[in-house]
Design an enzyme around this catalytic site. Structure first.
Site, mmCIF file in Angstrom:
data_model
loop_
_atom_site.group_PDB
_atom_site.id
_atom_site.type_symbol
_atom_site.label_atom_id
_atom_site.label_comp_id
_atom_site.label_asym_id
_atom_site.label_seq_id
_atom_site.Cartn_x
_atom_site.Cartn_y
_atom_site.Cartn_z
ATOM 1 N N ASP A 70 0.811 -1.219 0.000
ATOM 2 C CA ASP A 70 0.000 0.000 0.000
ATOM 3 C C ASP A 70 0.847 1.272 0.000
ATOM 4 O OD1 ASP A 70 -2.094 -1.752 0.231
ATOM 5 O OD2 ASP A 70 -2.853 -0.957 2.129
ATOM 6 N N HIS A 121 -6.190 2.893 -4.219
ATOM 7 C CA HIS A 121 -6.096 3.176 -2.781
ATOM 8 C C HIS A 121 -6.520 4.620 -2.503
ATOM 9 C CE1 HIS A 121 -5.041 1.966 1.183
ATOM 10 N NE2 HIS A 121 -3.891 2.603 1.288
ATOM 11 N N HIS A 125 -5.687 9.558 -0.184
ATOM 12 C CA HIS A 125 -5.436 8.769 1.026
ATOM 13 C C HIS A 125 -5.765 9.573 2.292
ATOM 14 C CE1 HIS A 125 -3.242 6.226 3.975
ATOM 15 N NE2 HIS A 125 -3.521 5.268 3.112
ATOM 16 N N HIS A 217 3.536 -1.856 3.553
ATOM 17 C CA HIS A 217 3.442 -0.461 3.141
ATOM 18 C C HIS A 217 4.775 0.020 2.583
ATOM 19 C CE1 HIS A 217 0.053 -0.883 5.914
ATOM 20 N NE2 HIS A 217 -0.494 0.138 5.279
#
Length: 252
Positions: A70, A121, A125, A217
């Site tokens: 991510d 995503h 964010h 991540h």
């Protein structure tokens, strides 16, 4: 099951509103608390499927896992991660942030060129307030994130993951309107905050089994993103696991 639960919650809310004028203050207080719980719990608990289905595993008869990464593309971490993935013959899905896609299109195209895949995503964010985001804003974040990927690559993403995995009642309608399935995870190293690679890997391996979805991540303040990935792949391969891109029909 997830959709049935969602319908039950909506029906309970409607019944409570209908009975509200006739209820005592104690009943009203109880109903209000129950309403808040039914709204907040599935929103703040990552991967909760009360508001709609969330994929957290895939069917496989082999020792395979789905590695997802991510918060990219990141000019510091993504190139090194791609090198490590190539070294180990592993595949991954990068859940990318739209505004970073706009500024790092060459990296996004490299991800695809090397046999990996992309997921949406959101565009900005907005992790701090995503749990309370109103429907128009959620729809915009999902749509703009997907559009950034399509503009950079010519292909629309099939997967969506919320910031921090928090899915409020507006997320599933927005993802469905973009024809994207909501993807969660089953094995997390909780590396959104900086942590030593050994700690992250221990957390992940405690939940790894065939068909697991792993989340890592990139970016942020941690200096260990690439080294964590390399050590994780070494550990997975040492235990006979392969990182694959699962077929859509195998997702559960």
């Amino acid at each position: 099951m997830a959709l049935s639960t969602r319908h039950l919650i909506l029906a309970a809310r409607a019944a409570a509103l209908a009975a509200w004028p006739l209820a005592s203050w104690r009943t009203r207080w109880s109903v209000e608390m129950a309403h808040n719980f039914c709204w907040l719990y599935p929103t703040l608990r990552p991967n909760c499927a009360w508001h709609g289905p969330v994929v957290t595993r895939f069917e496989t008869g082999r020792r395979e896992v789905w590695l997802t990464i991510d918060d990219g593309p990141d000019p510091r971490d993504t190139p090194g991660m791609l090198d490590v993935l190539a070294k180990h013959g592993a595949k991954a899905t990068f859940f990318v942030i739209g505004r970073q896609v706009d500024s790092q299109r060459a990296l996004v195209r490299r991800i695809l060129r090397e046999g990996h895949s992309l997921g949406n995503h959101t565009y900005n964010h907005p992790a701090g307030w995503w749990w309370a985001a109103p429907r128009p804003l959620v729809r915009r974040e999902v749509a703009w994130g997907g559009k950034a990927i399509e503009t950079a690559t010519g292909a629309k993403p099939r997967w969506f993951r919320s910031p921090v995995g928090m899915n409020n009642a507006s997320v599933h309608p927005a993802a469905e309107s973009e024809r994207q399935r909501v993807i969660g995870w089953s094995a997390s190293g909780k590396d959104g905050c900086p942590a030593a690679p050994t700690v992250v890997i221990q957390r992940i391996m405690a939940s790894v089994k065939p068909g697991a979805i792993i989340v890592l991540h990139e970016g942020g303040s941690s200096r260990y993103r690439v080294s964590t990935l390399e050590r994780l792949l070494e550990r997975l391969q040492g235990e006979g696991y392969t990182c694959v891109l699962p077929e859509p029909e195998s997702l559960r």
